[in-house]
Design an enzyme around this catalytic site. Structure first.
Site, mmCIF file in Angstrom:
data_model
loop_
_atom_site.group_PDB
_atom_site.id
_atom_site.type_symbol
_atom_site.label_atom_id
_atom_site.label_comp_id
_atom_site.label_asym_id
_atom_site.label_seq_id
_atom_site.Cartn_x
_atom_site.Cartn_y
_atom_site.Cartn_z
ATOM 1 N N PHE A 33 6.294 9.774 -0.809
ATOM 2 C CA PHE A 33 5.256 8.784 -1.084
ATOM 3 C C PHE A 33 5.893 7.539 -1.700
ATOM 4 O O PHE A 33 6.650 7.623 -2.668
ATOM 5 C CB PHE A 33 4.208 9.359 -2.034
ATOM 6 N N HIS A 34 5.584 6.391 -1.139
ATOM 7 C CA HIS A 34 6.241 5.173 -1.591
ATOM 8 C C HIS A 34 5.410 3.943 -1.237
ATOM 9 O O HIS A 34 4.483 4.023 -0.426
ATOM 10 C CB HIS A 34 7.626 5.046 -0.940
ATOM 11 N N HIS A 54 0.833 -1.192 0.000
ATOM 12 C CA HIS A 54 0.000 0.000 0.000
ATOM 13 C C HIS A 54 0.873 1.249 0.000
ATOM 14 O O HIS A 54 2.075 1.185 0.291
ATOM 15 C CB HIS A 54 -0.929 0.018 1.213
ATOM 16 N N LEU A 55 0.245 2.377 -0.297
ATOM 17 C CA LEU A 55 0.906 3.678 -0.259
ATOM 18 C C LEU A 55 0.210 4.508 0.816
ATOM 19 O O LEU A 55 -0.979 4.790 0.714
ATOM 20 C CB LEU A 55 0.802 4.350 -1.636
#
EC number: 3.1.4.-
Length: 283
Positions: free
Chosen positions: A223-224, A136-137
């Site tokens: 964001f990753h 998930h992010l």
């Protein structure tokens, strides 16, 4: 007029008495029985008190009720050996629900093949990584909700996200992350397109967090999607193999592999519950 009826056992007893003592004793027994019935003089049965009952006679509580009220201190929830060596960021307490907001990523076959190559390459360099159970992010930090906050919290999120539009983002650059407690190190892939839309969503999520006096997201977020992890702060050791791992991402036969997320639905996980908030279609 009341009529008394003897039971079969009483009849048998009377017949036995007549056989042993003769007709005279049988008549006396019959007369005595008749007097008892006419006067209502029946033998009384002793009532059994609840406290005198054997534990075996008491009905056990259903298992579903016992599960609703677990022991206050469950040693298994704090045993790191039962969770691959992972440690909680905060102590588990009854009524507290770990909560975070995110975009789910559903891996495709090519991604799974790439991830296996990355884990194998890291292992040959002495770095054992555990793949994520799900991908998930994150759009928020993990916060703690009280149970009675869940409904108003999710309602606030739904209202804020109602006018946000869906979009697509991609990620292809590997990056190393370590949690604030320095208890775990992660190999992730950083988002390269769609960051502006992500920031808009974070502002909406942060507004809800502020309403409930909870911690907002990082000021300068990266964001990753986390791919794998290991116990402890192994940032420096992971940096030594990062370039080699990155070459596996960009040097594929079909060209660099971008991880693509269709950001169509924001999710909120709180405890064992998942709430979904579809975003508006562009059309």
């Amino acid at each position: 007029m009341l009529v008394g009826y003897s039971s079969s056992s009483e009849d048998e007893e009377e017949e036995e008495e007549e056989d042993e003592d003769g007709e005279e004793n049988g008549s006396e027994a019959a007369a005595t029985q008749t007097r008892r019935r006419s006067s209502g003089d029946f033998p009384t049965k002793k009532k059994i008190k609840v406290e005198d009952m054997s534990p075996k006679t008491r009905l056990p509580l259903p298992g579903c009720l016992l599960d609703m009220f677990p022991d206050e201190d469950d040693p298994q929830t704090e045993d790191a050996s039962l969770h691959g060596g992972r440690l909680r960021s905060f102590k588990h307490e009854r009524g507290n629900w770990a909560t975070y907001v995110y975009f789910p990523y559903h891996p495709e076959e090519e991604f799974e093949e790439l991830l296996e190559e990355l884990l194998t390459a890291a292992g040959t360099r002495g770095l054992v990584l555990t793949p994520q159970e799900e991908f998930h992010l994150s759009l928020s930090q993990t916060v703690v909700l009280r149970h009675h906050w869940i409904q108003p919290f999710t309602q606030s999120l739904r209202a804020g996200l109602a006018r946000c539009r869906r979009f697509v983002c991609s990620a292809e650059k590997l990056k190393i992350y370590c949690n604030a407690e320095r208890t775990r190190t992660f190999l992730g892939v950083e988002v390269s397109t769609g960051c502006a839309q992500m920031l808009d969503l974070v502002r909406v999520v942060d507004k809800t967090m502020t309403e409930f006096q909870l911690e907002t997201f990082y000021k300068d977020p990266s964001f990753h999607v986390s791919l794998a992890w290991c116990v402890g702060d192994l940032t420096e050791k992971m940096k030594e193999v990062l370039q080699e791992l990155q070459s596996l991402v960009v040097g594929r036969e079909d060209g660099p592999f971008p991880l693509v997320l269709d950001c169509a639905e924001v999710c909120c996980r709180t405890g064992n519950k998942t709430f979904r908030f579809p975003l508006e279609d562009k059309t």
